[in-house]
Write a protein that holds these residues in place. Structure first.
Motif, PDB file in Angstrom:
ATOM      1  N   ILE A 131       5.126 -29.829  -9.618  1.00 18.08           N
ATOM      2  CA  ILE A 131       5.057 -30.796 -10.721  1.00 18.08           C
ATOM      3  C   ILE A 131       5.555 -30.213 -12.037  1.00 18.08           C
ATOM      4  O   ILE A 131       6.417 -30.826 -12.695  1.00 18.08           O
ATOM      5  CB  ILE A 131       3.620 -31.348 -10.861  1.00 18.08           C
ATOM      6  CG1 ILE A 131       3.296 -32.260  -9.674  1.00 18.08           C
ATOM      7  CG2 ILE A 131       3.475 -32.122 -12.165  1.00 18.08           C
ATOM      8  CD1 ILE A 131       1.870 -32.783  -9.689  1.00 18.08           C
ATOM      9  N   LEU A 133       9.850 -35.552  -6.965  1.00 18.99           N
ATOM     10  CA  LEU A 133       8.703 -35.010  -6.223  1.00 18.99           C
ATOM     11  C   LEU A 133       8.684 -35.517  -4.789  1.00 18.99           C
ATOM     12  O   LEU A 133       8.380 -34.762  -3.849  1.00 18.99           O
ATOM     13  CB  LEU A 133       7.401 -35.380  -6.933  1.00 18.99           C
ATOM     14  CG  LEU A 133       6.996 -34.509  -8.116  1.00 18.99           C
ATOM     15  CD1 LEU A 133       5.702 -35.024  -8.733  1.00 18.99           C
ATOM     16  CD2 LEU A 133       6.841 -33.053  -7.694  1.00 18.99           C
ATOM     17  N   ALA A 134       8.989 -36.795  -4.598  1.00 20.01           N
ATOM     18  CA  ALA A 134       9.040 -37.329  -3.238  1.00 20.01           C
ATOM     19  C   ALA A 134      10.108 -36.618  -2.414  1.00 20.01           C
ATOM     20  O   ALA A 134       9.884 -36.252  -1.245  1.00 20.01           O
ATOM     21  CB  ALA A 134       9.309 -38.830  -3.282  1.00 20.01           C
ATOM     22  N   ALA A 179       8.954 -31.749 -13.526  1.00 18.89           N
ATOM     23  CA  ALA A 179       8.823 -32.598 -14.708  1.00 18.89           C
ATOM     24  C   ALA A 179       9.680 -32.080 -15.857  1.00 18.89           C
ATOM     25  O   ALA A 179      10.332 -32.868 -16.572  1.00 18.89           O
ATOM     26  CB  ALA A 179       7.351 -32.671 -15.135  1.00 18.89           C
ATOM     27  N   GLN A 214       9.934 -40.682 -16.079  1.00 18.54           N
ATOM     28  CA  GLN A 214       8.817 -40.986 -15.190  1.00 18.54           C
ATOM     29  C   GLN A 214       9.286 -41.260 -13.763  1.00 18.54           C
ATOM     30  O   GLN A 214       8.821 -40.627 -12.800  1.00 18.54           O
ATOM     31  CB  GLN A 214       8.024 -42.159 -15.742  1.00 18.54           C
ATOM     32  CG  GLN A 214       7.372 -41.881 -17.087  1.00 18.54           C
ATOM     33  CD  GLN A 214       6.586 -43.070 -17.612  1.00 18.54           C
ATOM     34  OE1 GLN A 214       6.560 -44.141 -17.001  1.00 18.54           O
ATOM     35  NE2 GLN A 214       5.946 -42.895 -18.762  1.00 18.54           N
ATOM     36  N   LEU A 215      10.195 -42.228 -13.609  1.00 21.21           N
ATOM     37  CA  LEU A 215      10.688 -42.535 -12.265  1.00 21.21           C
ATOM     38  C   LEU A 215      11.483 -41.362 -11.699  1.00 21.21           C
ATOM     39  O   LEU A 215      11.448 -41.098 -10.484  1.00 21.21           O
ATOM     40  CB  LEU A 215      11.546 -43.798 -12.293  1.00 21.21           C
ATOM     41  CG  LEU A 215      12.059 -44.300 -10.929  1.00 21.21           C
ATOM     42  CD1 LEU A 215      10.895 -44.556  -9.987  1.00 21.21           C
ATOM     43  CD2 LEU A 215      12.915 -45.544 -11.094  1.00 21.21           C
ATOM     44  N   LEU A 229      10.837 -38.195 -12.227  1.00 22.92           N
ATOM     45  CA  LEU A 229       9.859 -37.223 -11.749  1.00 22.92           C
ATOM     46  C   LEU A 229       9.287 -37.641 -10.401  1.00 22.92           C
ATOM     47  O   LEU A 229       9.190 -36.827  -9.471  1.00 22.92           O
ATOM     48  CB  LEU A 229       8.735 -37.074 -12.776  1.00 22.92           C
ATOM     49  CG  LEU A 229       7.525 -36.242 -12.335  1.00 22.92           C
ATOM     50  CD1 LEU A 229       7.933 -34.819 -11.977  1.00 22.92           C
ATOM     51  CD2 LEU A 229       6.455 -36.251 -13.429  1.00 22.92           C
ATOM     52  N   ALA A 230       8.904 -38.917 -10.271  1.00 18.01           N
ATOM     53  CA  ALA A 230       8.340 -39.394  -9.005  1.00 18.01           C
ATOM     54  C   ALA A 230       9.355 -39.283  -7.873  1.00 18.01           C
ATOM     55  O   ALA A 230       9.013 -38.878  -6.748  1.00 18.01           O
ATOM     56  CB  ALA A 230       7.868 -40.845  -9.167  1.00 18.01           C
ATOM     57  N   THR A 231      10.592 -39.636  -8.158  1.00 20.11           N
ATOM     58  CA  THR A 231      11.631 -39.560  -7.123  1.00 20.11           C
ATOM     59  C   THR A 231      11.904 -38.120  -6.711  1.00 20.11           C
ATOM     60  O   THR A 231      12.033 -37.809  -5.513  1.00 20.11           O
ATOM     61  CB  THR A 231      12.925 -40.205  -7.650  1.00 20.11           C
ATOM     62  OG1 THR A 231      12.659 -41.549  -8.043  1.00 20.11           O
ATOM     63  CG2 THR A 231      14.001 -40.199  -6.591  1.00 20.11           C
TER      64      THR A 231
END
Length: 259
Positions: free
Chosen positions: A210, A127-128, A214, A120-121, A123-125
């Motif tokens: 995404i 994408l940012a 992911a 999860q983290l 993926l967010a990192t």
């Protein structure tokens, strides 16, 4: 009139003393000439081809730094131990963005994000960092390369591709992000040369990245268990965007041929 002396002969007046040769005074340069020279230098430095040269030098320097420092060693050596939590994620996202500008492959960085921060983290990192790197590359291409490269779009294929990106920016960029065969940096700079807007470009980049991001993040997080269902599903999901992107590219290719 000549003065007569006592002997009756006329004498000429004494010669004037020889004067020293005059030193020519320095001709002052009018302020308008200095301003004109400065304006010409400014126009030369800010010309389209000068800015394009700056862009090429920056990209060559960035690629050289990647080859020299090998940031992909994060996969084997891990993140510096003095960083952790949200701070490490922010620093990694910034490094991710700069590395993508320097042509480092995103799949490698996505795997590292998953391995370091989990699914999860990670993926967010990732994408940012993806959006950050795309924005930096788009800004550099738009500021330094667009004016010099747009006059070169003379071929039929180039004009058609430019028209597609300019008129249907969001849809075209979304397809490019979903199709792993399109290099990340190439899509960034092609979009920058076109007339695509900032918002469609960044939004399509975030949404279109995404699925693939992911999948790689999950694969990196589950790399220690390659037979687990999560890892196998992630590897299968990597192939789905490639198939969808290939189908879209095939259809667009036939549309461009028909024009």
């Amino acid at each position: 009139m000549l003065d007569a002396n006592r002997s009756g002969t006329a004498t000429a007046p004494p010669r004037a003393a020889a004067t020293e040769p005059a030193v020519p005074a320095a001709v002052p340069v009018p302020p308008s000439s200095r301003a004109g020279f400065a304006a010409r230098c400014t126009r030369t430095l800010l010309s389209p081809y000068a800015r394009l040269s700056v862009l090429l030098v920056l990209l060559a320097g960035a690629a050289s730094c990647v080859l020299l420092f090998e940031p992909q060693r994060l996969l084997t050596h891990g993140w510096p131990p003095q960083l952790g939590g949200a701070t490490a994620a922010v620093v990694f996202a910034a490094a991710y963005g700069l590395c993508t500008v320097a042509f480092l492959p995103r799949p490698l960085l996505n795997l590292a994000a998953g391995a370091l921060f989990g699914s999860q983290l990670g993926l967010a990192t990732a994408l940012a960092g993806t959006v950050l790197g795309a924005g930096v590359a788009f800004g550099l291409g738009r500021l330094l390369g667009q004016d010099a490269l747009r006059p070169l779009l003379r071929g039929r294929w180039l004009k058609a591709a430019d028209g597609q990106l300019s008129r249907h920016g969001f849809r075209s960029m979304l397809a490019a992000r979903l199709f792993p065969g399109v290099p990340f940096w190439a899509a960034n700079y092609c979009a920058a040369v076109s007339r695509m807007g900032w918002l469609p470009f960044l939004l399509a980049t975030a949404l279109g990245s995404i699925p693939n991001t992911a999948a790689y993040a999950v694969a990196g997080a589950r790399a220690s268990a390659p037979t687990s269902p999560a890892f196998l599903i992630a590897m299968a999901c990597i192939a789905v965007p490639a198939l969808v992107g290939a189908t879209v590219a095939w259809r667009k290719r036939h549309q461009l041929r028909g024009r």
